[in-house]
Design an enzyme around this catalytic site. Structure first.
Site, PDB file in Angstrom:
ATOM      1  N   CYS A   1       3.650  -6.218  -5.680  1.00 18.19           N
ATOM      2  CA  CYS A   1       4.781  -5.400  -5.252  1.00 18.19           C
ATOM      3  C   CYS A   1       5.754  -6.252  -4.452  1.00 18.19           C
ATOM      4  O   CYS A   1       5.354  -7.098  -3.647  1.00 18.19           O
ATOM      5  CB  CYS A   1       4.314  -4.188  -4.454  1.00 18.19           C
ATOM      6  SG  CYS A   1       4.267  -4.383  -2.690  1.00 18.19           S
ATOM      7  N   GLU A   2       7.023  -6.058  -4.736  1.00 21.34           N
ATOM      8  CA  GLU A   2       8.011  -6.919  -4.093  1.00 21.34           C
ATOM      9  C   GLU A   2       8.333  -6.477  -2.669  1.00 21.34           C
ATOM     10  O   GLU A   2       9.048  -7.161  -1.959  1.00 21.34           O
ATOM     11  CB  GLU A   2       9.289  -6.986  -4.938  1.00 21.34           C
ATOM     12  CG  GLU A   2      10.054  -5.693  -5.065  1.00 21.34           C
ATOM     13  CD  GLU A   2      11.225  -5.841  -6.040  1.00 21.34           C
ATOM     14  OE1 GLU A   2      11.224  -6.784  -6.841  1.00 21.34           O
ATOM     15  OE2 GLU A   2      12.120  -4.994  -5.978  1.00 21.34           O
ATOM     16  N   HIS A   3       7.807  -5.348  -2.250  1.00 32.01           N
ATOM     17  CA  HIS A   3       8.066  -4.891  -0.879  1.00 32.01           C
ATOM     18  C   HIS A   3       7.082  -5.480   0.124  1.00 32.01           C
ATOM     19  O   HIS A   3       7.415  -5.687   1.277  1.00 32.01           O
ATOM     20  CB  HIS A   3       8.021  -3.367  -0.808  1.00 32.01           C
ATOM     21  CG  HIS A   3       9.049  -2.721  -1.687  1.00 32.01           C
ATOM     22  ND1 HIS A   3       8.795  -1.627  -2.474  1.00 32.01           N
ATOM     23  CD2 HIS A   3      10.329  -3.058  -1.915  1.00 32.01           C
ATOM     24  CE1 HIS A   3       9.885  -1.315  -3.152  1.00 32.01           C
ATOM     25  NE2 HIS A   3      10.829  -2.169  -2.830  1.00 32.01           N
ATOM     26  N   HIS A   4       5.846  -5.731  -0.326  1.00 36.96           N
ATOM     27  CA  HIS A   4       4.838  -6.251   0.591  1.00 36.96           C
ATOM     28  C   HIS A   4       4.182  -7.539   0.084  1.00 36.96           C
ATOM     29  O   HIS A   4       3.350  -8.116   0.775  1.00 36.96           O
ATOM     30  CB  HIS A   4       3.738  -5.204   0.810  1.00 36.96           C
ATOM     31  CG  HIS A   4       4.256  -3.889   1.309  1.00 36.96           C
ATOM     32  ND1 HIS A   4       4.599  -2.848   0.466  1.00 36.96           N
ATOM     33  CD2 HIS A   4       4.517  -3.456   2.563  1.00 36.96           C
ATOM     34  CE1 HIS A   4       5.037  -1.828   1.180  1.00 36.96           C
ATOM     35  NE2 HIS A   4       5.009  -2.170   2.461  1.00 36.96           N
TER      36      HIS A   4
ATOM     37  N   GLN B   1       6.696  -0.978  -9.826  1.00 32.19           N
ATOM     38  CA  GLN B   1       6.076  -0.413 -11.035  1.00 32.19           C
ATOM     39  C   GLN B   1       7.110   0.235 -11.960  1.00 32.19           C
ATOM     40  O   GLN B   1       7.040   0.096 -13.182  1.00 32.19           O
ATOM     41  CB  GLN B   1       5.031   0.615 -10.595  1.00 32.19           C
ATOM     42  CG  GLN B   1       4.213   1.168 -11.748  1.00 32.19           C
ATOM     43  CD  GLN B   1       3.192   2.178 -11.280  1.00 32.19           C
ATOM     44  OE1 GLN B   1       2.782   2.176 -10.121  1.00 32.19           O
ATOM     45  NE2 GLN B   1       2.774   3.055 -12.171  1.00 32.19           N
TER      46      GLN B   1
ATOM     47  N   HIS C   1      -1.977   0.540  -5.859  1.00 35.89           N
ATOM     48  CA  HIS C   1      -1.230  -0.431  -5.062  1.00 35.89           C
ATOM     49  C   HIS C   1      -2.003  -0.791  -3.792  1.00 35.89           C
ATOM     50  O   HIS C   1      -2.317   0.084  -2.994  1.00 35.89           O
ATOM     51  CB  HIS C   1       0.129   0.163  -4.668  1.00 35.89           C
ATOM     52  CG  HIS C   1       1.046   0.373  -5.850  1.00 35.89           C
ATOM     53  ND1 HIS C   1       2.221  -0.314  -5.998  1.00 35.89           N
ATOM     54  CD2 HIS C   1       0.937   1.184  -6.932  1.00 35.89           C
ATOM     55  CE1 HIS C   1       2.816   0.071  -7.125  1.00 35.89           C
ATOM     56  NE2 HIS C   1       2.049   0.987  -7.703  1.00 35.89           N
TER      57      HIS C   1
ATOM     58  N   CYS D   1      -0.863  -2.138  -1.252  1.00 35.43           N
ATOM     59  CA  CYS D   1      -0.096  -1.841  -0.036  1.00 35.43           C
ATOM     60  C   CYS D   1      -0.321  -0.395   0.402  1.00 35.43           C
ATOM     61  O   CYS D   1      -0.176  -0.077   1.583  1.00 35.43           O
ATOM     62  CB  CYS D   1       1.388  -2.160  -0.218  1.00 35.43           C
ATOM     63  SG  CYS D   1       2.197  -1.246  -1.533  1.00 35.43           S
TER      64      CYS D   1
HETATM   65 ZN   LIG Z   1       4.180  -2.363  -1.597  1.00 35.44          ZN
END
Ligand SMILES: [Zn+2]
Length: 207
Positions: free
Chosen positions: A95-98, A136, A164, A166
């Site tokens: 995931c590109e956020h975490h 996703q 996920h 995260c």
């Molecule tokens: Zn994430």
């Protein structure tokens, strides 16, 4: 004008990717280990930055994959107009956020118009978009749109089920939650029967 700009944008992206592939993130990882309160010189951590560099290069190798090389001419003209389904394609992404993993299964279907694609190519297209920093929803769309572009079928359906890290690692009650996304193009968007046939094939579990 527009296409020229696209070409130069593509060239810029290529240069950035080439640079990224050459430079090591090992020194940065060493810094991260220190900032987390560990001693990067501790014996079993000494080689960790190099290992992380190798692992991350692999996990983001989708940026450096080329759709033409993946296809390698595996498109075949046939008179076949029934749905083609490849289900339970395992994938692992980040995931590109975490920058934590998310993983699960992708189910792909398309209705051929004039040609089909070699079945083994579909999981490789999934890998191409999974092995990069992702969300996703976008990954699901990118897989569908790429198949639409290269195979030019009557329609494409992609369903992705994922878990996920995260969500799983950070919240006590979220370990078992999953996320589902789908992308329906052409006949899969317009015709309920087509969509239902796809869903029935995906949900059918052979014992
Ligand atoms: Zn994430």
């Amino acid at each position: 004008m527009k296409s020229e700009q696209m070409r130069s944008n593509k060239a810029v992206v290529k240069v950035m990717q080439a640079k990224a592939a050459e430079s090591s993130i090992a020194p940065l990882v060493e810094e991260i280990i220190g900032a987390l309160g560990e001693d990067p010189k501790r014996e079993s951590l000494v080689r960790t930055p190099d290992r992380v560099d190798k692992a991350m290069k692999f996990l983001t190798s989708g940026y450096r994959m080329d759709i033409d090389k993946i296809l390698n001419g595996a498109l075949y003209e046939v008179k076949y107009d029934e749905m083609v389904v490849v289900k339970d394609i395992e994938f692992f992404s980040m995931c590109e956020h975490h920058m934590l993993p998310f993983f699960g299964k992708v189910h792909v279907a398309y209705l051929p118009k004039e040609r089909v694609i070699g079945l083994s190519k579909i999981p490789r297209i999934v890998d191409m978009f999974a092995r990069r920093l992702q969300i996703q929803e976008r990954m699901t769309q990118e897989i569908a749109q790429t198949i639409q572009q290269v195979v030019d079928p009557v329609g494409v359906g992609v369903i992705c089920e994922a878990r996920h890290f995260c969500m799983m690692m950070r919240g006590v009650e979220k370990q078992h939650s999953g996320a589902m996304t789908s992308a329906m193009l052409g006949a899969f968007r317009d015709r309920k029967e087509t969509r239902d046939e796809f869903l029935a094939l995906v949900n059918h579990r052979s014992e």
